[in-house]
Design an enzyme around this catalytic site. Structure first.
Site, PDB file in Angstrom:
ATOM      1  N   GLY A  94       1.177  -1.421   0.095  1.00 38.59           N
ATOM      2  CA  GLY A  94      -0.295   0.169  -0.088  1.00 38.59           C
ATOM      3  C   GLY A  94       0.807   1.320  -0.234  1.00 38.59           C
ATOM      4  N   ASP A 119       9.100   4.391  -8.471  1.00 35.13           N
ATOM      5  CA  ASP A 119       9.062   2.989  -8.687  1.00 35.13           C
ATOM      6  C   ASP A 119       8.560   2.922 -10.100  1.00 35.13           C
ATOM      7  OD1 ASP A 119       8.025   0.234  -9.042  1.00 35.13           O
ATOM      8  OD2 ASP A 119       6.758   0.772  -7.765  1.00 35.13           O
TER       9      ASP A 119
HETATM   10  N1  LIG Z   1      -5.800   0.047   4.105  1.00 36.12           N
HETATM   11  C1  LIG Z   1      -6.441  -0.545   2.451  1.00 36.12           C
HETATM   12  N2  LIG Z   1      -7.252  -1.236   2.390  1.00 36.12           N
HETATM   13  C2  LIG Z   1      -8.346  -1.754   1.314  1.00 36.12           C
HETATM   14  N3  LIG Z   1      -7.237  -1.796   0.157  1.00 36.12           N
HETATM   15  C3  LIG Z   1      -5.870  -1.576   0.117  1.00 36.12           C
HETATM   16  C4  LIG Z   1      -5.286  -0.640   1.445  1.00 36.12           C
HETATM   17  N4  LIG Z   1      -4.452  -0.564   0.755  1.00 36.12           N
HETATM   18  C5  LIG Z   1      -4.296  -0.530   0.145  1.00 36.12           C
HETATM   19  N5  LIG Z   1      -5.261  -1.402  -0.747  1.00 36.12           N
HETATM   20  C6  LIG Z   1      -5.016  -1.552  -2.036  1.00 36.12           C
HETATM   21  O1  LIG Z   1      -4.039  -2.283  -1.960  1.00 36.12           O
HETATM   22  C7  LIG Z   1      -3.117  -2.977  -3.804  1.00 36.12           C
HETATM   23  C8  LIG Z   1      -2.357  -2.506  -3.594  1.00 36.12           C
HETATM   24  O2  LIG Z   1      -1.781  -0.837  -2.876  1.00 36.12           O
HETATM   25  P1  LIG Z   1      -0.726   0.049  -3.222  1.00 36.12           P
HETATM   26  O3  LIG Z   1      -0.632  -0.079  -5.179  1.00 36.12           O
HETATM   27  O4  LIG Z   1      -0.296   1.337  -3.118  1.00 36.12           O
HETATM   28  O5  LIG Z   1       0.254  -1.031  -3.272  1.00 36.12           O
HETATM   29  P2  LIG Z   1       1.963  -1.075  -3.357  1.00 36.12           P
HETATM   30  O6  LIG Z   1       2.315  -1.295  -2.264  1.00 36.12           O
HETATM   31  O7  LIG Z   1       2.234   0.931  -3.720  1.00 36.12           O
HETATM   32  O8  LIG Z   1       1.708  -1.976  -4.746  1.00 36.12           O
HETATM   33  P3  LIG Z   1       3.453  -2.176  -5.556  1.00 36.12           P
HETATM   34  O9  LIG Z   1       4.828  -2.649  -4.553  1.00 36.12           O
HETATM   35  O10 LIG Z   1       3.053  -2.730  -6.017  1.00 36.12           O
HETATM   36  O11 LIG Z   1       3.639  -0.719  -6.612  1.00 36.12           O
HETATM   37  C9  LIG Z   1      -4.175  -1.748  -4.349  1.00 36.12           C
HETATM   38  O12 LIG Z   1      -6.110  -2.139  -4.873  1.00 36.12           O
HETATM   39  C10 LIG Z   1      -5.093  -0.875  -3.422  1.00 36.12           C
HETATM   40  O13 LIG Z   1      -6.315  -0.252  -3.701  1.00 36.12           O
END
Ligand SMILES: Nc1ncnc2c1ncn2[C@@H]1O[C@H](COP(=O)(O)OP(=O)(O)OP(=O)(O)O)[C@@H](O)[C@H]1O
Length: 406
Positions: A94, A119
């Site tokens: 997230g 990223d």
């Molecule tokens: N607290 C939460 N509750 C529900 N869904 C969430 C929550 N936080 C993130 N998500 C969902 O999880 C997924 C991944 O989130 P995000 O893209 O922010 O992660 P990331 O760490 O940036 O991923 P990556 O490493 O692939 O870039 C998305 O679909 C997002 O909407």
């Protein structure tokens, strides 16, 4: 009292504002039971609603974190001098959602804000539900004050770097100098293996160059308005390697620059005969600027006054272990870290299904690890609940930001 019980005791249940704000009329909802069609669907019709669990209560526990006294969002938002926030952690936890929610919150609190993705697999556009691609500043629609996004294209920036290096130390120059009987100099250039480095770049190089590109942007007057810059960084492994890269590249580029004079004088006599478009001097100047930016990137990462690296994790043993290693590495590199976000914590429910009960226990075990982890226990712990919708678009990011950034 067991550690688990201690954690439980320090938890205070409170209803998440989801219920109060969005469904004040239904007494069942006031008790934490939401209808199958989530009320957010009418509040944010553009959002995709993605139930993740069969239990649909929206409560979250607040933990009295055993952390040193770290100020909250008031401190993050105060002052008009520019501040940088870098969010990083394991893939998929997230990071983008947390970075985007912080950017929205800064913008809604009066800061002209820039959110940058370095990223290689960008997801800012997905997170904001707006097209932010193109490698240029793109305004984000929705917040009260200006919020711009920038998705840096690592491939393009790497090409620019490769071009500059090629003219100074790549195989083209080596062959050229070999042909001119400058074998010894060619050997020295060859030793740097810069061409090789760029042909098979180590993970993290893309991001190092992307961040240096951001530094270049930030030097221009067009960017002077931004008082908060939020970085959505690549997953942990890349970030760790990235931290040591500026030093490594600095040293490599430094070596090349030492050869600058020699190359310049060796080629100046003959360059007109070959009609080279890019003179060694120009290429060396480009490298010099890149080197300067690399030094700035390194200094920026370590500047306690203006920079903070926020670790994002989820409540799993693997993610917490990785966060601990990340913190240790950041400490070694003198990168300031003060906060740990644990995202996607299962909200408690009066009617846990078996799956949720087991899952919750598992998450508690991971949370318990933080308290006893020498790297993580001193950080301010921020808990963010797992919500039953995908966090997409400015209204949803604002909602998430109001939970996380207090
Ligand atoms: N607290 C939460 N509750 C529900 N869904 C969430 C929550 N936080 C993130 N998500 C969902 O999880 C997924 C991944 O989130 P995000 O893209 O922010 O992660 P990331 O760490 O940036 O991923 P990556 O490493 O692939 O870039 C998305 O679909 C997002 O909407």
């Amino acid at each position: 009292m067991t550690k688990m019980a201690a954690w439980n005791a320090s938890f205070t249940s409170y209803s998440l504002s989801f219920n109060k704000i969005l469904s004040p009329r239904n007494p069942m909802e006031a008790l934490g039971f939401l209808p199958r069609i989530h009320p957010l669907s009418s509040a944010f019709p553009s959002l995709s609603i993605k139930p993740k669990l069969s239990c649909n209560s929206f409560q979250v526990r607040s933990v009295a974190a055993p952390a040193e006294d770290v100020a909250g969002f008031d401190e993050m938002v105060s002052g008009t001098q520019r501040k940088y926030y870098m969010l990083g952690g394991k893939g998929g936890v997230g990071k983008t959602s947390c970075a985007a929610s912080l950017a929205v919150k800064f913008a809604n609190n009066g800061h002209p804000t820039l959110v940058v993705s370095t990223d290689p697999a960008h997801s800012l556009s997905d997170s904001f539900a707006q097209d932010l691609t193109g490698g240029m500043l793109v305004p984000v629609e929705g917040p009260d004050f200006p919020l711009f996004a920038l998705e840096i294209n690592p491939e393009k920036t790497k090409e620019e770097f490769r071009d500059a290096a090629k003219h100074n130390g790549g195989t083209g120059v080596k062959d050229f100098m070999d042909g001119m009987g400058l074998g010894m100099l060619a050997e020295q250039v060859g030793e740097l293996k810069l061409g090789e480095l760029l042909d098979t770049p180590p993970p993290g190089l893309d991001e190092a160059i992307a961040i240096s590109k951001v530094m270049q942007f930030l030097e221009s007057p067009q960017y002077s308005m931004f008082t908060r810059i939020v970085f959505d960084t690549a997953p942990t492994g890349h970030t760790l390697r990235l931290l040591s890269l500026p030093d490594f590249l600095d040293a490599s580029i430094g070596k090349i620059l030492k050869l600058r004079q020699k190359i310049a004088s060796a080629t100046s006599a003959i360059k007109s005969a070959f009609g080279q478009a890019e003179t060694p001097q120009n290429a060396a100047d480009k490298l010099e600027r890149l080197r300067e930016r690399m030094v700035k990137v390194r200094d920026l990462f370590r500047d306690t006054d203006s920079t903070e690296f926020v670790i994002v994790a989820i409540p799993t043993v693997m993610a917490i272990s990785e966060s601990s290693r990340l913190r240790a590495s950041l400490k070694k590199e003198n990168v300031p870290v003060r906060r740990l976000i644990v995202n996607q914590i299962l909200p408690p429910s009066a009617s846990d299904c078996k799956f949720c009960a087991v899952k919750r226990k598992d998450q508690m075990r991971a949370l318990d690890m933080i308290q006893n982890d020498p790297e993580l226990s001193s950080l301010k712990l921020i808990q963010s609940p797992l919500v039953d919708m995908e966090i997409r678009g400015v209204p949803a990011l604002k909602f998430m930001g109001d939970i996380i950034w207090k």
